[in-house]
Design a protein around this motif. Structure first.
Motif, PDB file in Angstrom:
ATOM      1  N   ASP A  69       2.306  -2.405   7.615  1.00 29.23           N
ATOM      2  CA  ASP A  69       3.773  -2.369   7.692  1.00 29.23           C
ATOM      3  C   ASP A  69       4.380  -3.245   6.597  1.00 29.23           C
ATOM      4  OD1 ASP A  69       3.544  -0.742   9.901  1.00 29.23           O
ATOM      5  OD2 ASP A  69       3.730  -2.405  11.325  1.00 29.23           O
ATOM      6  N   ASP A  70       5.573  -2.908   6.160  1.00 28.24           N
ATOM      7  CA  ASP A  70       6.300  -3.672   5.144  1.00 28.24           C
ATOM      8  C   ASP A  70       5.564  -3.733   3.806  1.00 28.24           C
ATOM      9  OD1 ASP A  70       8.351  -4.212   6.988  1.00 28.24           O
ATOM     10  OD2 ASP A  70       7.276  -5.979   7.713  1.00 28.24           O
ATOM     11  N   ASP A  71       4.741  -2.717   3.534  1.00 27.80           N
ATOM     12  CA  ASP A  71       4.014  -2.624   2.267  1.00 27.80           C
ATOM     13  C   ASP A  71       3.147  -3.842   1.965  1.00 27.80           C
ATOM     14  OD1 ASP A  71       4.931  -0.065   1.668  1.00 27.80           O
ATOM     15  OD2 ASP A  71       6.792  -0.864   0.834  1.00 27.80           O
ATOM     16  N   VAL A  72       2.528  -4.384   2.995  1.00 27.51           N
ATOM     17  CA  VAL A  72       1.600  -5.504   2.849  1.00 27.51           C
ATOM     18  C   VAL A  72       0.194  -4.918   2.791  1.00 27.51           C
ATOM     19  CG1 VAL A  72       0.670  -7.559   3.968  1.00 27.51           C
ATOM     20  CG2 VAL A  72       3.120  -7.061   4.104  1.00 27.51           C
ATOM     21  N   PRO A  73      -0.592  -5.285   1.771  1.00 33.10           N
ATOM     22  CA  PRO A  73      -1.944  -4.724   1.694  1.00 33.10           C
ATOM     23  C   PRO A  73      -2.838  -5.254   2.814  1.00 33.10           C
ATOM     24  CG  PRO A  73      -1.626  -6.351  -0.026  1.00 33.10           C
ATOM     25  CD  PRO A  73      -0.300  -6.171   0.646  1.00 33.10           C
ATOM     26  N   GLU A  74      -3.621  -4.353   3.380  1.00 31.69           N
ATOM     27  CA  GLU A  74      -4.621  -4.746   4.362  1.00 31.69           C
ATOM     28  C   GLU A  74      -5.743  -5.477   3.627  1.00 31.69           C
ATOM     29  OE1 GLU A  74      -6.801  -2.460   7.919  1.00 31.69           O
ATOM     30  OE2 GLU A  74      -7.294  -1.696   5.932  1.00 31.69           O
TER      31      GLU A  74
ATOM     32  N   ASN B 241      -5.696   0.058   1.844  1.00 30.12           N
ATOM     33  CA  ASN B 241      -4.733   0.524   2.845  1.00 30.12           C
ATOM     34  C   ASN B 241      -3.527  -0.410   2.865  1.00 30.12           C
ATOM     35  OD1 ASN B 241      -6.492   2.584   3.726  1.00 30.12           O
ATOM     36  ND2 ASN B 241      -7.535   1.148   5.079  1.00 30.12           N
ATOM     37  N   MET B 242      -2.406   0.134   3.231  1.00 26.90           N
ATOM     38  CA  MET B 242      -1.184  -0.669   3.337  1.00 26.90           C
ATOM     39  C   MET B 242      -0.790  -0.803   4.804  1.00 26.90           C
ATOM     40  SD  MET B 242      -0.635  -1.498   0.261  1.00 26.90           S
ATOM     41  CE  MET B 242       1.020  -2.122   0.130  1.00 26.90           C
TER      42      MET B 242
END
Length: 91
Positions: free
Chosen positions: A49-54, A46-47
């Motif tokens: 906010d700001d395209d940071v991976p969970e 999952n991604m």
């Protein structure tokens, strides 16, 4: 290289009790180097906010050894296909 997994840091410290100095992890046990990795986190897919991976934690508390230590052999696990960390020069 040996990969160790414990249920948590408390269990790891109990297993390493004879090797700890004033509560500090050893850099070496004999000639075996010690790398305390701790909790490993891996992407969930999952991604945020700001395209940071969970990221999610893997089960356990992890320590790497450059060689086997007889008193810790019971905690060794199969080498992971994609280890989080390895010693320099180890392939």
């Amino acid at each position: 290289m040996k990969f160790l997994r414990f249920t948590n840091e408390v269990a790891a410290r109990a297993a390493f009790a004879e090797y700890l100095t004033e509560g500090e992890w050893p850099a070496y046990i004999g000639t075996a180097a010690v790398d305390v990795v701790g909790t490993i986190h891996r992407p969930t897919g999952n991604m945020l906010d700001d395209d940071v991976p969970e990221m999610a934690p893997l089960e356990g508390f992890h320590i790497n050894l450059s060689d086997s230590v007889p008193g810790l052999a019971e905690f060794e696990i199969e080498p992971p296909t994609t280890p989080a960390r390895v010693f320099f020069g180890v392939t």
